[in-house]
Design an enzyme around this catalytic site. Structure first.
Site, short mmCIF file in Angstrom:
data_model
loop_
_atom_site.label_atom_id
_atom_site.label_comp_id
_atom_site.label_asym_id
_atom_site.label_seq_id
_atom_site.Cartn_x
_atom_site.Cartn_y
_atom_site.Cartn_z
N ASP A 13 0.80 -1.25 0.00
CA ASP A 13 0.00 0.00 0.00
C ASP A 13 0.83 1.30 0.00
O ASP A 13 0.49 2.23 0.74
CB ASP A 13 -0.95 0.00 1.20
CG ASP A 13 -2.03 -1.07 1.11
OD1 ASP A 13 -1.98 -1.88 0.18
OD2 ASP A 13 -2.91 -1.10 1.99
N ASP A 51 -4.51 -0.77 -1.86
CA ASP A 51 -5.83 -0.61 -1.27
C ASP A 51 -6.68 -0.03 -2.40
O ASP A 51 -6.29 0.95 -3.04
CB ASP A 51 -5.69 0.39 -0.10
CG ASP A 51 -6.63 0.11 1.04
OD1 ASP A 51 -6.99 -1.06 1.29
OD2 ASP A 51 -7.03 1.09 1.72
N HIS A 53 -10.57 0.65 -3.09
CA HIS A 53 -11.97 0.61 -2.64
C HIS A 53 -12.94 1.18 -3.67
O HIS A 53 -12.64 2.18 -4.32
CB HIS A 53 -12.12 1.44 -1.36
CG HIS A 53 -11.28 0.98 -0.22
ND1 HIS A 53 -11.27 -0.33 0.23
CD2 HIS A 53 -10.42 1.65 0.60
CE1 HIS A 53 -10.45 -0.42 1.27
NE2 HIS A 53 -9.91 0.75 1.51
N HIS A 57 -17.29 3.05 -0.06
CA HIS A 57 -16.96 1.78 0.60
C HIS A 57 -17.39 1.77 2.08
O HIS A 57 -17.39 2.80 2.74
CB HIS A 57 -15.44 1.55 0.52
CG HIS A 57 -14.98 0.23 0.99
ND1 HIS A 57 -14.21 0.07 2.11
CD2 HIS A 57 -15.20 -1.02 0.50
CE1 HIS A 57 -13.96 -1.22 2.28
NE2 HIS A 57 -14.54 -1.91 1.33
N HIS A 86 -10.70 7.04 1.07
CA HIS A 86 -9.31 6.94 0.61
C HIS A 86 -9.18 5.83 -0.42
O HIS A 86 -9.99 4.90 -0.46
CB HIS A 86 -8.37 6.64 1.80
CG HIS A 86 -8.64 5.30 2.41
ND1 HIS A 86 -9.67 5.08 3.31
CD2 HIS A 86 -8.04 4.09 2.23
CE1 HIS A 86 -9.68 3.80 3.66
NE2 HIS A 86 -8.71 3.18 3.01
N LYS A 111 -6.91 -4.99 -3.02
CA LYS A 111 -7.70 -5.51 -1.91
C LYS A 111 -8.64 -4.44 -1.38
O LYS A 111 -8.44 -3.25 -1.65
CB LYS A 111 -6.76 -6.00 -0.80
CG LYS A 111 -5.90 -4.86 -0.30
CD LYS A 111 -4.91 -5.31 0.74
CE LYS A 111 -4.14 -4.16 1.26
NZ LYS A 111 -4.97 -3.10 1.87
N CYS A 156 -2.37 -2.62 7.51
CA CYS A 156 -2.21 -3.55 6.39
C CYS A 156 -0.95 -4.40 6.50
O CYS A 156 -0.96 -5.57 6.11
CB CYS A 156 -2.31 -2.81 5.08
SG CYS A 156 -3.99 -2.18 4.84
C1 VGL Z 1 -4.90 0.91 5.51
C2 VGL Z 1 -6.48 1.86 6.86
C3 VGL Z 1 -7.43 1.75 5.86
C4 VGL Z 1 -3.48 0.46 5.35
C5 VGL Z 1 -5.83 0.78 4.51
O1 VGL Z 1 -2.98 0.37 4.19
O2 VGL Z 1 -2.83 0.18 6.36
N1 VGL Z 1 -5.23 1.44 6.69
N2 VGL Z 1 -7.08 1.20 4.68
ZN ZN Z 2 -8.47 1.14 3.09
#
Ligand code: VGL
Ligand code: ZN
Length: 212
Positions: A13, A51, A53, A57, A86, A111, A156
């Site tokens: 990510d 990430d 979404h 979401h 995000h 994901k 993550c």
């Molecule tokens: C993440 C919060 C929401 C991450 C992703 O990549 O750690 N944290 N979505």
């Molecule tokens: Zn996320």
């Protein structure tokens, strides 16, 4: 450690929305880019996660009237932290961070793609049932050890590391190539808690200088 043919570097990510000025900036998140670019030259296999979404979401506070980011809600699959909107699929915020070298990777895993289920983990979504297919892909490639870097240490990276252990892989996390959100928690902050949970699961914590 010396990466060999059964090693893969998983870059978690490293996306615009998690950098300074993004929708969900991870403190000092930009600092992972340079070490990760250096790490990528040391591994024969590299995979990237995103990430990714859909708009609106279920993990977005905006999806829950009257709720604010960083509050928690109960969803059918369990507790869910709410986030600012995000990494909406296909938007500039979901792109890889500028400066990240994306040329080494031959596998990209997206994901959090299902509207009603979040996924911190690159392996298993928050319903703890839906699989991304990454474990199978890694096994087919002969990978036995994963080295994790990226964002965020306490979300993550943590969940991906624990699920990789559950899937039978050896797991290494590079401490100077990760950064965390560090939400308040009873155990002294979610980053400290994340390192403790990873250690208990047999995840090895290394520094850049220990990787040849
Ligand atoms: C993440 C919060 C929401 C991450 C992703 O990549 O750690 N944290 N979505
Ligand atoms: Zn996320």
């Amino acid at each position: 450690m010396t990466p060999g043919h059964a090693d893969l570097l998983l870059v978690v990510d490293v996306q615009v929305d998690f950098m300074a000025g993004g929708a969900l900036p991870v403190p000092d998140g930009d600092a992972v880019v340079a070490p990760i670019n250096a790490l990528q030259t040391k591994f024969g296999q590299v995979a990237l996660t995103q990430d990714w979404h859909p708009p609106g979401h279920v993990s977005f506070a905006a999806h829950h009237p009257g709720r604010a980011p960083f509050e928690r809600v109960r969803l059918p699959y369990g507790d869910q932290t709410l986030w600012p909107s995000h990494c909406v699929r296909g938007t500039p915020g979901a792109a890889f961070a500028p400066g990240l070298d994306t040329g080494f990777a031959d596998l990209v895993v997206r994901k959090g793609t299902h509207f009603t289920v979040d996924s911190y983990s690159a392996f298993l979504e928050a319903d703890r049932t839906t699989r991304t297919g990454l474990a199978g892909a890694l096994r087919e490639r002969g990978v036995t050890r994963l080295t994790l870097c990226g964002l965020a240490t306490d979300f993550c990276v943590l969940w991906s590391a624990l699920d990789a252990r559950d899937a039978g892989f050896a797991v290494v996390v590079v401490e100077d190539a990760v950064r965390g959100i560090d939400a308040p928690s009873p155990a002294g902050g979610s980053v400290a808690e994340a390192w403790a949970r990873m250690a208990a699961a047999g995840v090895h914590r290394v520094r850049m200088a220990e990787i040849d």
